[in-house]
Design a protein around this motif. Structure first.
Motif, short mmCIF file in Angstrom:
data_model
loop_
_atom_site.label_atom_id
_atom_site.label_comp_id
_atom_site.label_asym_id
_atom_site.label_seq_id
_atom_site.Cartn_x
_atom_site.Cartn_y
_atom_site.Cartn_z
N THR A 35 0.99 -1.32 -0.24
CA THR A 35 0.06 -0.02 0.28
C THR A 35 0.77 1.10 -0.14
O THR A 35 0.22 2.50 0.20
N THR A 36 2.25 1.16 0.17
CA THR A 36 3.02 2.23 -0.03
C THR A 36 4.16 1.75 -1.07
O THR A 36 4.34 0.58 -1.27
N PRO A 37 5.06 2.79 -1.74
CA PRO A 37 5.96 2.24 -2.53
C PRO A 37 6.97 1.35 -2.00
O PRO A 37 7.64 1.64 -0.53
N PHE A 38 7.54 0.68 -2.97
CA PHE A 38 8.73 -0.16 -2.20
C PHE A 38 10.04 0.66 -2.56
O PHE A 38 10.11 1.53 -3.31
N ALA A 39 10.85 0.36 -1.81
CA ALA A 39 12.35 0.82 -1.98
C ALA A 39 13.10 0.40 -3.30
O ALA A 39 12.64 -0.83 -3.73
N VAL A 40 13.53 1.21 -4.13
CA VAL A 40 14.40 0.81 -5.13
C VAL A 40 15.66 1.05 -5.18
O VAL A 40 16.24 1.83 -4.24
N SER A 41 16.70 0.39 -6.15
CA SER A 41 18.00 0.60 -6.03
C SER A 41 18.45 2.03 -6.69
O SER A 41 17.92 2.42 -7.63
N GLY A 42 19.53 2.50 -6.21
CA GLY A 42 20.27 3.70 -6.82
C GLY A 42 21.34 3.27 -7.50
O GLY A 42 22.02 4.33 -7.93
N ILE A 43 21.96 2.21 -7.55
CA ILE A 43 23.04 1.68 -8.17
C ILE A 43 23.13 0.44 -9.06
O ILE A 43 24.13 -0.31 -9.10
N ASP A 44 21.91 -0.18 -9.43
CA ASP A 44 22.01 -1.03 -10.37
C ASP A 44 22.60 -0.86 -11.80
O ASP A 44 22.86 0.23 -12.08
N LEU A 45 22.44 -2.03 -12.64
CA LEU A 45 23.40 -1.58 -13.84
C LEU A 45 22.81 -0.82 -14.81
O LEU A 45 23.28 -0.21 -15.62
N LEU A 46 21.39 -0.64 -14.85
CA LEU A 46 20.75 0.39 -15.47
C LEU A 46 21.09 1.65 -15.34
O LEU A 46 20.56 2.57 -16.12
N GLN A 47 21.41 1.97 -14.17
CA GLN A 47 22.13 3.30 -13.81
C GLN A 47 23.61 3.70 -14.03
O GLN A 47 23.97 4.59 -14.18
N THR A 48 24.29 2.37 -13.79
CA THR A 48 25.62 2.38 -13.70
C THR A 48 26.67 2.01 -15.00
O THR A 48 27.44 2.42 -15.26
N SER A 49 25.76 1.35 -15.96
CA SER A 49 26.65 0.48 -16.71
C SER A 49 26.00 0.06 -17.99
O SER A 49 26.24 -0.85 -18.77
#
Length: 232
Positions: A35-49
């Motif tokens: 019922t609330t947003p889930f935590a997401v990553s700030g350093i996964d491959l779609l952001q860094t690679s």
């Protein structure tokens, strides 16, 4: 006349050893509602690679939502499902393909987990996704990893794809990953984030050994061929 044939076969083996076989595990798909947003990553491959801009086919901007870029910005989005900040409304049959940076990791990437996050008020909150990938060895051929449909109880959803028991990686030596969105609820569903986790692929010691042995044999054939030509 036989030397070129032997050298070609041996070279093919050496290349296969260097890149590794396109191995994939049997994926485990785990779904969670909230019922609330889930935590997401700030350093996964779609952001860094990423090697460059993704290839987008279809529409990710329905109702003025943020478009494909919000799916890899490390932002969980608005606290309410009706707050479309950080949301992409994805129309049926859209796809997005992410090519990973081989300049940093020439052998590709070994993928450990994938997470997809959805959010919308009831009516466009179902996740319908197919995930496929291409390897360094065959970058034009996409292989289906898994496909799933999830209708959450709450307005927020998370789907996590992980390797099965005994497997370290979902897939290995990955060059590109494609997310396809078929048959979206009411023709379009809301998504908050796509996270892809993994590490640089490094040839195993036995593959390095095969590579070295193969190169040595190629050199031996070349020297024998040169010696034979000098004696004729």
């Amino acid at each position: 006349m036989k030397h070129p044939v032997i050298s070609w076969a041996l070279t093919s083996t050496v290349l296969a050893a260097a890149h590794g076989a396109p191995l994939a595990a049997t994926p485990v798909v785990t779904t969670t509602s909230g019922t609330t947003p889930f935590a997401v990553s700030g350093i996964d491959l779609l952001q860094t690679s990423l090697a460059g801009a993704p290839v987008v086919v279809g529409q990710f901007t329905g109702y003025g939502t943020g478009g494909e870029a919000v799916l890899r910005d490390g932002n969980a989005g608005g606290a309410q499902a009706t707050d479309y900040t950080g949301t992409a409304l994805v129309v049926s049959d859209s796809t997005v393909t992410y090519t990973l940076d081989l300049g940093v990791s020439p052998q590709g990437y070994n993928i450990t987990a994938i997470e997809t996050f959805g959010a919308w008020d009831d009516g466009r909150d179902q996740q319908q996704i197919s995930i496929s990938y291409a390897t360094v060895a065959d970058p034009e051929a996409f292989i289906t990893l898994t496909a799933y449909g999830f209708d959450p109880i709450g307005d927020f959803s998370r789907v996590r794809v992980t390797p099965g028991s005994g497997d370290a990686f979902l897939m290995q030596n990955v060059y590109a990953i494609r997310f396809s969105f078929p048959n979206q609820e009411n023709s379009a569903s809301g998504y908050r984030e796509l996270d892809v986790f993994g590490v640089s692929a490094v040839p195993e010691p036995q593959r390095w050994g095969l590579l070295a042995a193969g190169l040595g044999l190629i050199g031996l054939w070349a020297r024998r061929g040169a010696a034979a030509r000098r004696t004729t």
